[in-house]
Every structure is written in C-alpha cells, then in structure tokens.
Scaffold this motif. Structure first.
Motif, mmCIF file in Angstrom:
data_model
loop_
_atom_site.group_PDB
_atom_site.id
_atom_site.type_symbol
_atom_site.label_atom_id
_atom_site.label_comp_id
_atom_site.label_asym_id
_atom_site.label_seq_id
_atom_site.Cartn_x
_atom_site.Cartn_y
_atom_site.Cartn_z
ATOM 1 N N VAL A 18 0.835 -1.201 0.000
ATOM 2 C CA VAL A 18 0.000 0.000 0.000
ATOM 3 C C VAL A 18 0.869 1.251 0.000
ATOM 4 O O VAL A 18 0.580 2.225 -0.720
ATOM 5 C CB VAL A 18 -0.958 -0.012 1.209
ATOM 6 C CG1 VAL A 18 -1.653 1.332 1.366
ATOM 7 C CG2 VAL A 18 -1.994 -1.119 1.063
ATOM 8 N N LEU A 19 1.941 1.249 0.778
ATOM 9 C CA LEU A 19 2.818 2.415 0.829
ATOM 10 C C LEU A 19 3.476 2.661 -0.530
ATOM 11 O O LEU A 19 3.568 3.806 -0.993
ATOM 12 C CB LEU A 19 3.881 2.227 1.906
ATOM 13 C CG LEU A 19 4.804 3.420 2.159
ATOM 14 C CD1 LEU A 19 4.015 4.648 2.581
ATOM 15 C CD2 LEU A 19 5.847 3.076 3.221
ATOM 16 N N ILE A 20 3.921 1.610 -1.190
ATOM 17 C CA ILE A 20 4.515 1.766 -2.522
ATOM 18 C C ILE A 20 3.458 2.262 -3.508
ATOM 19 O O ILE A 20 3.732 3.117 -4.361
ATOM 20 C CB ILE A 20 5.125 0.438 -2.987
ATOM 21 C CG1 ILE A 20 6.298 0.049 -2.081
ATOM 22 C CG2 ILE A 20 5.603 0.537 -4.436
ATOM 23 C CD1 ILE A 20 6.829 -1.346 -2.311
ATOM 24 N N GLY A 21 2.237 1.734 -3.391
ATOM 25 C CA GLY A 21 1.158 2.200 -4.251
ATOM 26 C C GLY A 21 0.849 3.676 -4.048
ATOM 27 O O GLY A 21 0.565 4.406 -5.005
ATOM 28 N N ILE A 22 0.920 4.132 -2.808
ATOM 29 C CA ILE A 22 0.710 5.560 -2.529
ATOM 30 C C ILE A 22 1.789 6.401 -3.212
ATOM 31 O O ILE A 22 1.511 7.454 -3.803
ATOM 32 C CB ILE A 22 0.706 5.810 -1.007
ATOM 33 C CG1 ILE A 22 -0.554 5.203 -0.378
ATOM 34 C CG2 ILE A 22 0.779 7.302 -0.695
ATOM 35 C CD1 ILE A 22 -0.556 5.232 1.136
ATOM 36 N N GLY A 23 3.032 5.931 -3.138
ATOM 37 C CA GLY A 23 4.112 6.670 -3.792
ATOM 38 C C GLY A 23 3.933 6.750 -5.297
ATOM 39 O O GLY A 23 4.238 7.778 -5.909
ATOM 40 N N ALA A 24 3.436 5.675 -5.925
ATOM 41 C CA ALA A 24 3.245 5.673 -7.375
ATOM 42 C C ALA A 24 2.013 6.459 -7.795
ATOM 43 O O ALA A 24 1.952 6.972 -8.916
ATOM 44 C CB ALA A 24 3.137 4.231 -7.871
ATOM 45 N N PHE A 25 1.032 6.558 -6.924
ATOM 46 C CA PHE A 25 -0.258 7.138 -7.305
ATOM 47 C C PHE A 25 -0.142 8.594 -7.722
ATOM 48 O O PHE A 25 -0.629 8.989 -8.790
ATOM 49 C CB PHE A 25 -1.246 6.999 -6.144
ATOM 50 C CG PHE A 25 -2.578 7.649 -6.394
ATOM 51 C CD1 PHE A 25 -3.588 6.944 -7.019
ATOM 52 C CD2 PHE A 25 -2.815 8.960 -6.012
ATOM 53 C CE1 PHE A 25 -4.818 7.530 -7.261
ATOM 54 C CE2 PHE A 25 -4.035 9.562 -6.243
ATOM 55 C CZ PHE A 25 -5.044 8.847 -6.881
ATOM 56 N N PHE A 26 0.486 9.421 -6.905
ATOM 57 C CA PHE A 26 0.387 10.862 -7.096
ATOM 58 C C PHE A 26 1.088 11.373 -8.361
ATOM 59 O O PHE A 26 0.534 12.220 -9.072
ATOM 60 C CB PHE A 26 0.879 11.590 -5.852
ATOM 61 C CG PHE A 26 -0.040 11.401 -4.677
ATOM 62 C CD1 PHE A 26 -1.278 12.020 -4.630
ATOM 63 C CD2 PHE A 26 0.312 10.566 -3.624
ATOM 64 C CE1 PHE A 26 -2.138 11.836 -3.560
ATOM 65 C CE2 PHE A 26 -0.538 10.368 -2.553
ATOM 66 C CZ PHE A 26 -1.771 11.007 -2.520
ATOM 67 N N PRO A 27 2.311 10.911 -8.718
ATOM 68 C CA PRO A 27 2.878 11.382 -9.991
ATOM 69 C C PRO A 27 2.048 10.978 -11.197
ATOM 70 O O PRO A 27 1.904 11.770 -12.145
ATOM 71 C CB PRO A 27 4.267 10.721 -10.022
ATOM 72 C CG PRO A 27 4.576 10.407 -8.604
ATOM 73 C CD PRO A 27 3.268 10.074 -7.970
ATOM 74 N N VAL A 28 1.504 9.755 -11.188
ATOM 75 C CA VAL A 28 0.685 9.321 -12.315
ATOM 76 C C VAL A 28 -0.616 10.111 -12.365
ATOM 77 O O VAL A 28 -1.084 10.516 -13.437
ATOM 78 C CB VAL A 28 0.402 7.805 -12.219
ATOM 79 C CG1 VAL A 28 -0.446 7.336 -13.396
ATOM 80 C CG2 VAL A 28 1.709 7.024 -12.174
ATOM 81 N N TYR A 29 -1.197 10.352 -11.208
ATOM 82 C CA TYR A 29 -2.422 11.155 -11.143
ATOM 83 C C TYR A 29 -2.170 12.564 -11.684
ATOM 84 O O TYR A 29 -2.941 13.072 -12.513
ATOM 85 C CB TYR A 29 -2.910 11.218 -9.695
ATOM 86 C CG TYR A 29 -3.966 12.268 -9.435
ATOM 87 C CD1 TYR A 29 -5.301 12.038 -9.777
ATOM 88 C CD2 TYR A 29 -3.635 13.488 -8.855
ATOM 89 C CE1 TYR A 29 -6.264 13.009 -9.549
ATOM 90 C CE2 TYR A 29 -4.592 14.457 -8.616
ATOM 91 C CZ TYR A 29 -5.906 14.216 -8.969
ATOM 92 O OH TYR A 29 -6.855 15.174 -8.747
#
Length: 276
Positions: free
Chosen positions: A144-155
């Motif tokens: 989940v933490l890694i997913g949070i890190g990836a989410f915002f730049p892609v968003y």
C-alpha cells in the motif's frame, strides 16, 4: 530586384521542408561520469584522503556483495522488485482512472482534487505508523505504501495531460461528429499520452523510493532491509552495496519504461523524438 531562382524550402508549392538530422550521442557516454566518480573514490580511499570506514572503496563494496552470496543478493533484489512491481501497478492503474475522471469532469475536480493535493504533501514515513495500525506488519502495508508513492505522480500527469489538450483539437473532432467515448479514445487520450507516460516514469521512480520506507516495516528480505541491517552492524560497505543495487534497478526499470514511451510516442515529430 529579381526574385530568387531557388525558393526557400518549406514554402507553399516549393516541395517538402528539409528536416535537420539529429544525431544522438552513444548511450555508453552515460557511464563516463559514474566510472570517473567510482575511480576517484577508489583512489581517494587508497591514498588515505578519505576514511574507508565512512566511505568504503568500490572494490570493498563489491567484496561485500560477493560475501553475501549470489543467492542472498538475488533474494533481496527479487523481494524488493516484486513489491515495487505490485505496488506500482496497483497505484498507477488507480491513478489513471481517477486522474482521467478528474481531468474530464469539473465536478470530480472540485470534489477530489483538493483532497489529493493535500494527501500528496504527506511524507512517506508519515504513512508508516498509520499503515501499521490499520494493516499489521505483513506484506499489505508495504504494498500500500509503494502504491501511494506511485499514485500521485501518475495522477498529476494524467490530469495535466488531459487539461492541456488543445481546445481546437476537441472542436475539430466534434465537427467530425466525435463525442463521448470516441472523443476520449481518439483525441483526448492520444493528446494526453506524453504527459501520462511522463507521470508513469516519475511514479515508478517514486515507487522505488517508497519501497525503502516500506521495507522498514518489519521486513526480513529486500534492499531496504539490507540498508537497515548494514546500518545496525556499522557496515558502510553493505549500506553502499544496497544503494548501488537500488540505483542499478531504478535505472534499469526507468530505461525499460523510457523505451516503451519512445515506442508508444513514435508518431511524434518533436525535437526530442528519436529520428525514424
């Protein structure tokens, strides 16, 4: 004054414009600076200018890696790479969907974008205690933490790409009868693709960074664990070995993503595009 006998290329009726040929320097040049830095550190340590206990020589770092054994190194690399792959895919897919919704809908933008902008400012380590409370110490909080890190730049890349689409393209598409899903699929998404792919590359880089924080959550394998283990044992060679492995894996994954980006955007005729 007589007109020129040979009109300038690119003018109407004078034939195709001449395209300047661009020559990219060989990619091997990217190794020059790192090799010079490593060689300089090696010489500085051997000459006693730098204390080897704090900054080990590159040969000592390689010896530490060989001392761990191929099986252990492969296990740490596989554990970290697997976590990054799963977390990045989950975070990026969610970001693509939410980013497209926010970019296309003013109502969704008003409802969701302020929340995501506030969450984006939270440092990675601030999520760790909360995820431990919610999800325990298994694999779930790490992913989940890694997913949070990836989410915002892609968003951010997806929203910016859709918002920056030229309005004239949309108006022209509507003149040709495109609307709804067809307009999104044939006009908006291709026009937003460069920004989206840049967001994906940035998200992958940030996923590797968040992975180190994620593996502080009771991990027994992985490069983040190797960093912590080297620090606790006072072994700078292990710490630098883990850092070099992280750099190599990050560069490899970014290179693969960049190659995919180049192929996906082969239709572009820009200054930075690879000549065909």
């Amino acid at each position: 004054m007589e007109p020129p006998k040979h009109p300038l290329p690119g003018r109407h009726g004078s034939g195709p414009a001449l395209r300047p040929k661009t020559h990219r320097p060989p990619q091997v040049l990217g190794l020059v600076v790192p090799l010079l830095l490593l060689g300089g550190v090696e010489l500085a340590v051997r000459a006693g200018l730098v204390e080897g206990r704090l900054l080990p020589a590159p040969t000592e770092v390689l010896s530490a890696l060989f001392g761990l054994g191929a099986a252990d190194v492969a296990g740490h690399v596989a554990a970290s790479s697997g976590r990054v792959a799963i977390g990045f895919l989950a975070g990026a897919l969610l970001a693509l969907g939410v980013g497209a919704l926010v970019g296309l809908s003013r109502l969704a933008e008003a409802l969701l974008d302020p929340l995501f902008q506030a969450l984006r400012a939270i440092p990675s380590l601030a999520w760790v205690p909360l995820l431990l409370l919610w999800l325990g110490i298994d694999e779930a909080p790490k992913l989940v933490l890694i997913g949070i890190g990836a989410f915002f730049p892609v968003y951010m890349g997806t929203v910016a790409g859709i918002r920056d689409v030229d309005r004239k393209l949309v108006e022209l598409a509507r003149l040709y009868g495109l609307s709804g899903v067809a307009l999104v699929r044939r006009v908006l998404l291709p026009a937003a693709a460069p920004a989206v792919l840049t967001g994906l590359r940035n998200g992958l880089s940030l996923a590797w960074m968040f992975m180190v924080a994620a593996e502080l959550i009771a991990a027994t394998h992985g490069l983040g664990y190797l960093l912590t283990d080297g620090r606790e044992m006072g072994r700078a060679d292990l710490v630098f070995a883990a850092i070099l492995l992280l750099a190599a894996l990050g560069k490899l994954s970014d290179g693969l993503m960049r190659r995919w980006e180049t192929r996906a955007l082969a239709w572009r005729d820009s200054v930075g595009a690879t000549p065909r």
